[in-house]
Structures are given as structure tokens and as C-alpha cells.
Write a protein that holds these residues in place. Structure first.
Motif, PDB file in Angstrom:
ATOM      1  N   SER A  46      -8.965  -1.219   1.220  1.00 34.87           N
ATOM      2  CA  SER A  46      -8.393  -1.335   2.561  1.00 34.87           C
ATOM      3  C   SER A  46      -6.958  -0.820   2.518  1.00 34.87           C
ATOM      4  CB  SER A  46      -8.389  -2.803   3.011  1.00 34.87           C
ATOM      5  OG  SER A  46      -7.441  -3.549   2.252  1.00 34.87           O
ATOM      6  N   PRO A  47      -6.354  -0.550   3.672  1.00 33.51           N
ATOM      7  CA  PRO A  47      -4.942  -0.159   3.655  1.00 33.51           C
ATOM      8  C   PRO A  47      -4.065  -1.207   2.966  1.00 33.51           C
ATOM      9  CG  PRO A  47      -5.887   0.282   5.804  1.00 33.51           C
ATOM     10  CD  PRO A  47      -6.923  -0.493   5.026  1.00 33.51           C
ATOM     11  N   GLU A  48      -4.418  -2.477   3.125  1.00 37.58           N
ATOM     12  CA  GLU A  48      -3.634  -3.552   2.530  1.00 37.58           C
ATOM     13  C   GLU A  48      -3.733  -3.542   1.009  1.00 37.58           C
ATOM     14  OE1 GLU A  48      -4.727  -4.568   6.730  1.00 37.58           O
ATOM     15  OE2 GLU A  48      -5.821  -3.788   5.019  1.00 37.58           O
ATOM     16  N   THR A  49      -4.954  -3.342   0.468  1.00 39.93           N
ATOM     17  CA  THR A  49      -5.086  -3.289  -0.988  1.00 39.93           C
ATOM     18  C   THR A  49      -4.499  -1.998  -1.548  1.00 39.93           C
ATOM     19  OG1 THR A  49      -7.379  -2.530  -0.749  1.00 39.93           O
ATOM     20  CG2 THR A  49      -7.050  -4.874  -1.184  1.00 39.93           C
ATOM     21  N   LEU A  50      -4.617  -0.907  -0.804  1.00 39.94           N
ATOM     22  CA  LEU A  50      -3.992   0.353  -1.233  1.00 39.94           C
ATOM     23  C   LEU A  50      -2.473   0.208  -1.300  1.00 39.94           C
ATOM     24  CD1 LEU A  50      -6.102   2.929   0.790  1.00 39.94           C
ATOM     25  CD2 LEU A  50      -5.972   2.773  -1.703  1.00 39.94           C
ATOM     26  N   PHE A  51      -1.908  -0.501  -0.347  1.00 47.38           N
ATOM     27  CA  PHE A  51      -0.466  -0.715  -0.310  1.00 47.38           C
ATOM     28  C   PHE A  51      -0.020  -1.524  -1.531  1.00 47.38           C
ATOM     29  CE2 PHE A  51       3.191  -2.345   2.597  1.00 47.38           C
ATOM     30  CZ  PHE A  51       4.037  -1.351   2.144  1.00 47.38           C
ATOM     31  N   SER A  52      -0.748  -2.594  -1.831  1.00 45.87           N
ATOM     32  CA  SER A  52      -0.429  -3.392  -3.016  1.00 45.87           C
ATOM     33  C   SER A  52      -0.615  -2.564  -4.284  1.00 45.87           C
ATOM     34  CB  SER A  52      -1.306  -4.648  -3.066  1.00 45.87           C
ATOM     35  OG  SER A  52      -1.001  -5.500  -1.974  1.00 45.87           O
ATOM     36  N   ALA A  53      -1.658  -1.750  -4.329  1.00 39.44           N
ATOM     37  CA  ALA A  53      -1.885  -0.876  -5.486  1.00 39.44           C
ATOM     38  C   ALA A  53      -0.748   0.126  -5.645  1.00 39.44           C
ATOM     39  CB  ALA A  53      -3.220  -0.141  -5.347  1.00 39.44           C
ATOM     40  N   ASP A  78       0.649  -3.809 -17.999  1.00 34.72           N
ATOM     41  CA  ASP A  78      -0.253  -4.207 -16.918  1.00 34.72           C
ATOM     42  C   ASP A  78       0.594  -4.784 -15.798  1.00 34.72           C
ATOM     43  OD1 ASP A  78      -2.858  -3.724 -18.191  1.00 34.72           O
ATOM     44  OD2 ASP A  78      -2.226  -5.317 -19.551  1.00 34.72           O
ATOM     45  N   CYS A  79       0.283  -4.386 -14.585  1.00 34.56           N
ATOM     46  CA  CYS A  79       1.069  -4.841 -13.436  1.00 34.56           C
ATOM     47  C   CYS A  79       0.126  -5.293 -12.331  1.00 34.56           C
ATOM     48  CB  CYS A  79       1.970  -3.714 -12.939  1.00 34.56           C
ATOM     49  SG  CYS A  79       2.998  -4.199 -11.541  1.00 34.56           S
ATOM     50  N   LYS A  80       0.345  -6.484 -11.842  1.00 39.32           N
ATOM     51  CA  LYS A  80      -0.419  -7.018 -10.713  1.00 39.32           C
ATOM     52  C   LYS A  80       0.552  -7.191  -9.549  1.00 39.32           C
ATOM     53  CE  LYS A  80      -3.129 -11.025  -9.293  1.00 39.32           C
ATOM     54  NZ  LYS A  80      -3.677 -12.330  -9.744  1.00 39.32           N
ATOM     55  N   ALA A  81       0.206  -6.630  -8.417  1.00 40.32           N
ATOM     56  CA  ALA A  81       1.043  -6.768  -7.223  1.00 40.32           C
ATOM     57  C   ALA A  81       0.242  -7.508  -6.156  1.00 40.32           C
ATOM     58  CB  ALA A  81       1.483  -5.410  -6.703  1.00 40.32           C
ATOM     59  N   GLU A  82       0.783  -8.610  -5.716  1.00 33.45           N
ATOM     60  CA  GLU A  82       0.146  -9.414  -4.676  1.00 33.45           C
ATOM     61  C   GLU A  82       0.985  -9.291  -3.406  1.00 33.45           C
ATOM     62  OE1 GLU A  82      -1.223 -14.022  -4.244  1.00 33.45           O
ATOM     63  OE2 GLU A  82       0.881 -13.643  -4.757  1.00 33.45           O
ATOM     64  N   GLY A  83       0.419  -8.632  -2.401  1.00 30.41           N
ATOM     65  CA  GLY A  83       1.099  -8.521  -1.123  1.00 30.41           C
ATOM     66  C   GLY A  83       0.803  -9.741  -0.273  1.00 30.41           C
ATOM     67  N   LYS A  90       5.365 -13.760  15.565  1.00 26.35           N
ATOM     68  CA  LYS A  90       4.316 -12.994  16.257  1.00 26.35           C
ATOM     69  C   LYS A  90       4.232 -11.524  15.854  1.00 26.35           C
ATOM     70  CE  LYS A  90       4.338 -16.131  20.153  1.00 26.35           C
ATOM     71  NZ  LYS A  90       4.409 -16.322  21.578  1.00 26.35           N
ATOM     72  N   THR A  91       4.798 -11.168  14.703  1.00 28.98           N
ATOM     73  CA  THR A  91       4.686  -9.809  14.181  1.00 28.98           C
ATOM     74  C   THR A  91       4.083  -9.891  12.786  1.00 28.98           C
ATOM     75  OG1 THR A  91       6.654  -9.123  15.414  1.00 28.98           O
ATOM     76  CG2 THR A  91       5.955  -7.705  13.600  1.00 28.98           C
ATOM     77  N   THR A  92       2.964  -9.200  12.573  1.00 26.58           N
ATOM     78  CA  THR A  92       2.283  -9.241  11.282  1.00 26.58           C
ATOM     79  C   THR A  92       2.863  -8.168  10.366  1.00 26.58           C
ATOM     80  OG1 THR A  92       0.262  -9.954  12.412  1.00 26.58           O
ATOM     81  CG2 THR A  92       0.030  -9.139  10.159  1.00 26.58           C
ATOM     82  N   PHE A  93       3.295  -8.597   9.173  1.00 29.23           N
ATOM     83  CA  PHE A  93       3.783  -7.642   8.181  1.00 29.23           C
ATOM     84  C   PHE A  93       3.797  -8.297   6.808  1.00 29.23           C
ATOM     85  CE2 PHE A  93       7.577  -9.754   9.755  1.00 29.23           C
ATOM     86  CZ  PHE A  93       8.377  -9.941   8.629  1.00 29.23           C
ATOM     87  N   PHE A  94       3.933  -7.464   5.768  1.00 30.79           N
ATOM     88  CA  PHE A  94       4.048  -7.976   4.419  1.00 30.79           C
ATOM     89  C   PHE A  94       5.456  -8.536   4.246  1.00 30.79           C
ATOM     90  CE2 PHE A  94       0.452  -5.158   3.743  1.00 30.79           C
ATOM     91  CZ  PHE A  94      -0.353  -5.930   2.906  1.00 30.79           C
ATOM     92  N   THR A  95       5.532  -9.835   4.024  1.00 31.92           N
ATOM     93  CA  THR A  95       6.840 -10.473   3.852  1.00 31.92           C
ATOM     94  C   THR A  95       7.313 -10.429   2.403  1.00 31.92           C
ATOM     95  OG1 THR A  95       5.750 -12.615   3.583  1.00 31.92           O
ATOM     96  CG2 THR A  95       6.534 -12.035   5.806  1.00 31.92           C
ATOM     97  N   THR A  96       6.349 -10.440   1.471  1.00 29.39           N
ATOM     98  CA  THR A  96       6.680 -10.517   0.053  1.00 29.39           C
ATOM     99  C   THR A  96       5.662  -9.739  -0.759  1.00 29.39           C
ATOM    100  OG1 THR A  96       7.473 -12.793   0.416  1.00 29.39           O
ATOM    101  CG2 THR A  96       7.126 -12.125  -1.873  1.00 29.39           C
ATOM    102  N   PHE A  97       6.126  -9.154  -1.840  1.00 29.11           N
ATOM    103  CA  PHE A  97       5.247  -8.627  -2.873  1.00 29.11           C
ATOM    104  C   PHE A  97       5.612  -9.347  -4.161  1.00 29.11           C
ATOM    105  CE2 PHE A  97       4.545  -5.281   0.145  1.00 29.11           C
ATOM    106  CZ  PHE A  97       3.222  -4.938  -0.071  1.00 29.11           C
ATOM    107  N   ASN A  98       4.657 -10.105  -4.693  1.00 26.25           N
ATOM    108  CA  ASN A  98       4.832 -10.760  -5.990  1.00 26.25           C
ATOM    109  C   ASN A  98       4.312  -9.803  -7.048  1.00 26.25           C
ATOM    110  OD1 ASN A  98       5.822 -13.326  -5.010  1.00 26.25           O
ATOM    111  ND2 ASN A  98       3.772 -13.618  -4.194  1.00 26.25           N
ATOM    112  N   VAL A  99       5.206  -9.327  -7.882  1.00 27.94           N
ATOM    113  CA  VAL A  99       4.871  -8.339  -8.899  1.00 27.94           C
ATOM    114  C   VAL A  99       4.967  -9.019 -10.259  1.00 27.94           C
ATOM    115  CG1 VAL A  99       5.521  -6.133  -9.938  1.00 27.94           C
ATOM    116  CG2 VAL A  99       5.745  -6.470  -7.459  1.00 27.94           C
ATOM    117  N   HIS A 100       3.851  -9.016 -10.988  1.00 26.25           N
ATOM    118  CA  HIS A 100       3.836  -9.612 -12.331  1.00 26.25           C
ATOM    119  C   HIS A 100       3.496  -8.520 -13.332  1.00 26.25           C
ATOM    120  CE1 HIS A 100       3.607 -12.598 -15.449  1.00 26.25           C
ATOM    121  NE2 HIS A 100       2.429 -12.120 -15.804  1.00 26.25           N
ATOM    122  N   ALA A 101       4.382  -8.315 -14.277  1.00 23.77           N
ATOM    123  CA  ALA A 101       4.215  -7.258 -15.274  1.00 23.77           C
ATOM    124  C   ALA A 101       4.116  -7.866 -16.666  1.00 23.77           C
ATOM    125  CB  ALA A 101       5.393  -6.292 -15.215  1.00 23.77           C
ATOM    126  N   VAL A 102       3.132  -7.397 -17.443  1.00 25.87           N
ATOM    127  CA  VAL A 102       2.965  -7.813 -18.835  1.00 25.87           C
ATOM    128  C   VAL A 102       3.101  -6.558 -19.698  1.00 25.87           C
ATOM    129  CG1 VAL A 102       1.455  -8.887 -20.542  1.00 25.87           C
ATOM    130  CG2 VAL A 102       1.417  -9.693 -18.165  1.00 25.87           C
TER     131      VAL A 102
END
Length: 144
Positions: A46-53, A78-83, A90-102
Motif C-alpha cells: 500500500s502507499p502507507e507500507t511503501l512510505f515506511s519502506a 537491519d532496519c524496521k520503520a513503523e509509520g 481532523k487531519t490524517t497524517f503520519f505523526t511519527t516514524f519509529n525506526v529501529h536499526a540493528v
């Protein structure tokens, strides 16, 4: 590297129902759909998972360039990004990206340098630098 500005072009097309096909010159087509959270199917980007990727991918590519310039040896990252998508005011948007890198580095690697280069990668990643979202980086460095 080419001079600026750089241009990146992608296209999307779809019928009335079904997946959207995303294309780019010289790239394989990619089927996408709404994510399951918006009643889309499982198992489709999805656009949302592509954005996190894109956040995770850019982080790794930025780290690779910084580590090379610093002559820092490493074996894998290895990097995991959680959007986090929210709807404040009343506005939908990504407020945070939690990025975990090993990061795995060979014996003898300097832990402090590895941590500093990971932090620098987050600061210089052009994708996260282009966001209004907060980016929270957590790291783990494993010296093998």
C-alpha cells in the motif's frame, strides 16, 4: 553524482476496481492497494507500507554511504520503520516514524563510532529530512 535538481518520476494507473499499478521507467511494475486498515486486501503493498519502506531503505543507503566515507567496516544492517498514522485535529497524517536499526560489525569495531554513524544516517536521510513527522531512532550494535 549528477548535479541538482534531481527528478524522480513514477506513475500509477487503475481500473474502477482492483489493484493500482505503479510504474517507473526501467522498473518492474508494482501492484498496490489500500491497506487492510482502510479495508484493502492482505498481502498487497500500500502507499502507507511503501512510505515506511522508503524510510527504512533510505536509512540503510545513507548509513552505507556514511560508513564507506568513514572507512567503518560492518557486516549487516537491519532496519524496521513503523509509520504511525493518526488523525490529530481532523487531519490524517503520519505523526511519527519509529525506526529501529540493528547493526552487526566485526570484532574490533568501535561501538561509539558505530552509534554515532547510525545517528548521523538518521539525520542525513533525505526521506526523513523531507517529513514533517517526528522520527524516533533506536539502535542496537552487535559486535561479532
Amino acid at each position: 553524482m549528477q548535479g541538482y535538481p534531481h527528478f524522480y518520476v513514477a506513475s500509477a494507473s487503475a481500473a474502477n476496481e482492483g489493484n493500482v499499478t505503479v510504474t517507473g521507467e526501467g522498473l518492474p511494475d508494482l501492484d498496490t492497494a489500500s491497506p487492510p486498515q482502510f479495508d484493502g486486501p492482505l498481502g498487497v503493498w500500500s502507499p502507507e507500507t511503501l512510505f515506511s519502506a522508503a524510510v527504512a531503505d533510505c536509512f540503510i543507503l545513507t548509513f552505507r554511504a556514511i560508513a564507506r566515507a568513514s572507512k567503518f567496516e560492518w557486516t549487516s544492517l537491519d532496519c524496521k520503520a513503523e509509520g504511525v498514522l493518526e488523525r490529530p485535529e481532523k487531519t490524517t497524517f503520519f505523526t511519527t516514524f519509529n525506526v529501529h536499526a540493528v547493526l552487526h560489525a566485526p570484532a574490533g569495531a568501535k561501538l561509539e563510532l558505530a552509534e554515532r554513524l547510525l545517528e548521523k544516517a538518521e539525520a542525513l536521510c533525505l526521506i526523513t529530512a523531507s517529513l514533517k513527522s517526528e522520527v524516533v531512532l533506536t539502535t542496537e550494535v552487535i559486535i561479532d
